[in-house]
Design a protein around this motif. Structure first.
Motif, mmCIF file in Angstrom:
data_model
loop_
_atom_site.group_PDB
_atom_site.id
_atom_site.type_symbol
_atom_site.label_atom_id
_atom_site.label_comp_id
_atom_site.label_asym_id
_atom_site.label_seq_id
_atom_site.Cartn_x
_atom_site.Cartn_y
_atom_site.Cartn_z
ATOM 1 N N TRP A 120 39.757 39.719 45.780
ATOM 2 C CA TRP A 120 38.833 39.067 44.866
ATOM 3 C C TRP A 120 39.330 39.210 43.434
ATOM 4 C CZ3 TRP A 120 34.249 36.492 46.089
ATOM 5 C CH2 TRP A 120 33.361 36.242 45.040
ATOM 6 N N SER A 121 39.899 40.378 43.118
ATOM 7 C CA SER A 121 40.329 40.665 41.755
ATOM 8 C C SER A 121 41.707 40.125 41.440
ATOM 9 C CB SER A 121 40.395 42.176 41.538
ATOM 10 O OG SER A 121 39.264 42.794 42.029
ATOM 11 N N THR A 128 31.579 38.944 38.815
ATOM 12 C CA THR A 128 31.457 40.395 38.947
ATOM 13 C C THR A 128 30.337 40.823 39.875
ATOM 14 O OG1 THR A 128 32.106 40.462 36.647
ATOM 15 C CG2 THR A 128 31.391 42.521 37.622
ATOM 16 N N VAL A 139 37.904 43.484 48.042
ATOM 17 C CA VAL A 139 37.750 43.647 46.594
ATOM 18 C C VAL A 139 39.067 43.409 45.861
ATOM 19 C CG1 VAL A 139 37.224 45.320 44.784
ATOM 20 C CG2 VAL A 139 35.780 45.175 46.782
ATOM 21 N N SER A 140 40.169 43.907 46.404
ATOM 22 C CA SER A 140 41.421 43.691 45.675
ATOM 23 C C SER A 140 41.880 42.242 45.736
ATOM 24 C CB SER A 140 42.527 44.641 46.118
ATOM 25 O OG SER A 140 42.519 44.828 47.473
ATOM 26 N N VAL A 151 35.829 48.747 39.859
ATOM 27 C CA VAL A 151 35.693 47.768 40.928
ATOM 28 C C VAL A 151 35.796 46.347 40.416
ATOM 29 C CG1 VAL A 151 34.347 47.292 42.975
ATOM 30 C CG2 VAL A 151 33.899 49.322 41.659
ATOM 31 N N PHE A 154 30.047 46.769 46.317
ATOM 32 C CA PHE A 154 30.486 48.133 46.096
ATOM 33 C C PHE A 154 29.319 49.103 46.090
ATOM 34 C CE2 PHE A 154 33.002 51.521 44.800
ATOM 35 C CZ PHE A 154 32.357 52.184 43.780
ATOM 36 N N SER A 181 39.423 35.755 49.983
ATOM 37 C CA SER A 181 39.187 37.194 50.139
ATOM 38 C C SER A 181 38.740 37.534 51.554
ATOM 39 C CB SER A 181 38.137 37.680 49.143
ATOM 40 O OG SER A 181 38.544 37.423 47.837
ATOM 41 N N VAL A 232 31.065 41.502 43.826
ATOM 42 C CA VAL A 232 31.816 42.707 44.179
ATOM 43 C C VAL A 232 31.078 43.959 43.757
ATOM 44 C CG1 VAL A 232 34.189 42.018 44.501
ATOM 45 C CG2 VAL A 232 33.308 42.199 42.204
#
Lengths: 296, 311
Positions: free
Chosen positions: A227-228, A271, A224-225, B130, A278, A97, A274
Motif C-alpha cells: 500500500w505504501s 492513510t 501495508v508495505s 505504518v 493496523f 495490495s 492502513v
C-alpha cells in the motif's frame, strides 16, 4: 531522554520509593507521554483539520487553526476529480495490495516451511539470499525492472506492480515465517504423518492453524508495505487510471499549484485504511516482528 | 492360535527414485515459487543492471546506444555529485538513526511504565511508522510550508522566529528538515523494538539491584543497558541499512535539492533513472549501491552474530 534520569537528585537508596522515582513516575511520565502523543499525532491532526477547511481558511493570514465547519467538499472533489480520481487510485491500491498479500503469503508459507523443516544442500545459501535481498533498495531495481517490464509490455498494468512488490515482500515474509515455523515442534506434524497424513496435508491441517498469528502478521506486513510503495508505482505506470494512491498523491503535487485542501483529503483517504487495519491487528504484527529479534 | 502361513519373502519393488531423493525434491519443490519470485524480480534485474551499466543507454537518445565498457564507471569516479551524495548519505544516516534511537528509547521507557490507557498511547505512537512514506513526506512538506505551514506559524507566535523560513528551499536547512521528518517516521520502530527488549528483562533483577542499594541511575546502567545491548545492536544495524536505502522521503520533499544539498546516493540513482532517463548511468550507480549494500550486509551479519554469541 536518558538524561532525564541522570538529572534526578539521588534519593535514599533503601526507601520504598525514593525521590528520583517519585519525580520520574509523576510529572516526568505524564509530561513525557503528552509530548509523545503530541509528537506522533500532531502532524496528522493538522492535516485532518486542513482537509475540512475551505480555500479561504487554508490560505488565510494569520493562519486559521480550526475550520469554521466540517465541510466535506475537499473529500468529494478528491474522490470524483477527473484529473486525480481518488476513487480510482483507491481501487488500484486495494487490488494491487490484496493480490500481493495473498500471493506473498502462499509463496512464503511454502518456502518458510521448507527452510524450517527440511535439511538439504544449499539451505544456508537460500537463507542468506533471503536475508541479503531485504537489504537491497528499490532504486537498485528501478532501471532494470523498467526495461524488463517495458520489453514484456507490462507497463501500466497491475502485474508489473504486483510482481515488483514481490522483490521486497517475499524475502521479509519468508525470513519471518522460517523463524516462526521453527518455533513449532516437529512432533506435531510428524505424529500426523505417522497417522497416515501426507506431509502437505499435515502442513495444512496441523501446522497452519497453529501458525495463524505469524501468518497473519506477514500478510498484514505484505499488504501495508505494498500500500505504501511509491517508487515502483510512479515508475511503472503513466496513465492516470492505473495509478495507486501513492502515485496519485505525488501526481497531484506535480500539478501547477498544490491544492492543499484536496491533498489533505487525499492524504486522509490514503492513510485511514492502513491505520485502521493496523490498529485492529497491531498485536499480531508487533509480536511477529519482535519475536525474531528476541530469539535466544 | 492359527498357524502362521509360510510366506515366500518377496522383495519390495524398488521405486525409480529413492525415498531420500524424493524428500529432497519435495523440499526444493516447496521453494520453487519463492525462488521464481526472487529470480524474476531481484536476481535477473541485478544481472541486467550490471549489463546495462556497460552501455551508453539514454532512453531519449536511442541513436547513441553503444557499448562503452567501463566508461560509465569512469564518469562516476569523476562525478562530484556522486561523492557529495555519499557524504550526504552519511549525514542522513547518522543524524536520522541517532535521533531515532534516542527518541525511540525515551518513548520505550515511557511506554514501559504501567498507566491507564497505555495500549492506546502505544498504538498512537506507532502510527508514523505504518503510514505510507509519501504521506509522511507530504504532511511534513505542508508543515514546512513557509507561508501557511504550521511550523513557521507556531515558531512565529512563540517569538522564536521573526521572518518566514523556507525550510526545504534553504540549502543549509533542507537536510536537517528532512532528517527531522525521518526521525518522526523512525522513532516508532526503535520504540517497539526497545520496548520489547525492556519487557523481556525479568523484574527480579531490578529487585536484586534495589536491595543492593542501586539508585535509579545505577539500575539503569547495570541492569537495563547490558541486557538491552543485543536488541539495540540488531535494531540499529537494521535501521542504518534501511535508512541508507530510503529514497522516498527525500525524493518527494526536495528531490535531492536544493542544489544537491539533500541528494543521497539512493535518490541520485532514482533521479538518473526516473528524471534523466539515463539508464546506463543509473545502472552504474545501482551496481555501486549493490556493492555498498553487500558490504553493509556482511558487516551486519558479523555484528549480529557477535551479539548472539554473547550472554
Amino acid at each position: 531522554m536518558r538524561g532525564r534520569q541522570v538529572g534526578a537528585p539521588p534519593g535514599s537508596a533503601r526507601g520504598r520509593l525514593d525521590l528520583a522515582e517519585r519525580i520520574l513516575g509523576g510529572p516526568v511520565l505524564w509530561g513525557g507521554l503528552a509530548l509523545l502523543t503530541a509528537f506522533a499525532m500532531g502532524p496528522f491532526v493538522w492535516v485532518l483539520l486542513s482537509s475540512f477547511k475551505t480555500r479561504g481558511e487554508l490560505y488565510a493570514t494569520p493562519l486559521v487553526y480550526l475550520p469554521q465547519a466540517l465541510q466535506f467538499a475537499n473529500y468529494v472533489d478528491a474522490w470524483t476529480s477527473s484529473l486525480t480520481p481518488f476513487s480510482r487510485f483507491f481501487a488500484n491500491s486495494l487490488w494491487v495490495s490484496s493480490v500481493t498479500m495473498v500471493a506473498t503469503t502462499v509463496v512464503s508459507i511454502l518456502a518458510g516451511y521448507a527452510l524450517a523443516r527440511f535439511r538439504f544442500v544449499g539451505r544456508d545459501v537460500f537463507l542468506l539470499v533471503f536475508l541479503a535481498t531485504q537489504m537491497f533498495p528499490a532504486v537498485l531495481l528501478i532501471a532494470p525492472l523498467l526495461s524488463q517490464w517495458y520489453a514484456l509490455g507490462l507497463i501500466d498494468t497491475y502485474q508489473a506492480l504486483i510482481y515488483s512488490n514481490f522483490s521486497f515482500t517475499v524475502p521479509f515474509t519468508v525470513w519471518m515465517l522460517v523463524g516462526y515455523f521453527e518455533s513449532i515442534p516437529r512432533e506435531l506434524e510428524e505424529s500426523a504423518m505417522i497417522d497416515g497424513c501426507g506431509r502437505f496435508r499435515a502442513l495444512v491441517r496441523v501446522i497452519l492453524p497453529l501458525a495463524a498469528p505469524g501468518i497473519a502478521a506477514t500478510a498484514i506486513f505484505a499488504f501495508v508495505s505494498s500500500w505504501s510503495e511509491l517508487l515502483f508505482a510512479i515508475t511503472f505506470t503513466s496513465q492516470t487510471e492505473m495509478r495507486t494512491l501513492s502515485a496519485g498523491l505525488l501526481y497531484m503535487v506535480g500539478q501547477y499549484e498544490i491544492q492543499w485542501g484536496q491533498l489533505s483529503a487525499g492524504i486522509m483517504i490514503s492513510t485511514v485504511p492502513v491505520a485502521a487495519l493496523f490498529i485492529f491487528l497491531q498485536r499480531h504484527l508487533i509480536h511477529g516482528l519482535t519475536a525474531g529479534a528476541l530469539k535466544g | 492360535m492359527p498357524q502362521p502361513t509360510a510366506t515366500l519373502a518377496a522383495p519390495l519393488a524398488r521405486p525409480l527414485v529413492s525415498l531420500r531423493t524424493r524428500r529432497l525434491l519435495a523440499g526444493y519443490a516447496y521453494l520453487v515459487p519463492a525462488a521464481l519470485c526472487l529470480l524474476a524480480t531481484v536476481v535477473f534485474p541485478i544481472l541486467k543492471a550490471i549489463h546495462m551499466s556497460l552501455y551508453n543507454h539514454i532512453l531519449i537518445k536511442p541513436q547513441e546506444y553503444r557499448f562503452i565498457g567501463l566508461g560509465n564507471y569512469l564518469r562516476l569516479v569523476q562525478d562530484e555529485v556522486f561523492w557529495l551524495s555519499l557524504w550526504n548519505s552519511g549525514v542522513w544516516v547518522f543524524g536520522s538513526v541517532l535521533l531515532q534511537f534516542l527518541g525511540g528509547f525515551a518513548a520505550a521507557l515511557l511506554l514501559h511504565q504501567a498507566f491507564q490507557g497505555r495500549a492506546l498511547v502505544r498504538t498512537v505512537t506507532l502510527l508514523p511508522w505504518v503510514v505510507p512514506g509519501v504521506v509522511v513526506a507530504l504532511v511534513w512538506e505542508f508543515l514546512y510550508q513557509p507561508n501557511y505551514g504550521l511550523i513557521n506559524d507556531v515558531l512565529f507566535r512563540l517569538g522564536w522566529l521573526h521572518e518566514r523560513v523556507a525550510w526545504l528551499s534553504d540549502p543549509g536547512l533542507a537536510m536537517p528538515a528532512v532528517i527531522a521528518t525521518n526521525v518522526w517516521r523512525g522513532v516508532p520502530f526503535f520504540a517497539i523494538m526497545l520496548l520489547a527488549g525492556l519487557q523481556a528483562i525479568p523484574g527480579d533483577l531490578y529487585e536484586a539491584a534495589r536491595v543492593d542499594g542501586a539508585s535509579v541511575v545505577g539500575r539503569f546502567r547495570h541492569v537495563t543497558l547490558p541486557l538491552l545491548r543485543p536488541i539495540i545492536v540488531v535494531a540499529t544495524a537494521t535501521r542504518i541499512i534501511w535508512t541508507f536505502n530510503y529514497a522516498d522521503l527525500i525524493f518527494v520533499m526536495t528531490n535531492g535539492g536544493p542544489a544537491n544539498a539533500t541528494q543521497i546516493t539512493s535518490t541520485y540513482t532514482l533521479v538518473k533513472a526516473y528524471s534523466d532517463l539515463d539508464f546506463g548511468y543509473a545502472a552504474t550507480l545501482s551496481v555501486v549501491l549493490l556493492v555498498i549494500m553487500l558490504t553493509f550486509t556482511i558487516g551486519y551479519l558479523r555484528v549480529t552474530r557477535g551479539v548472539e554469541s554473547v550472554g
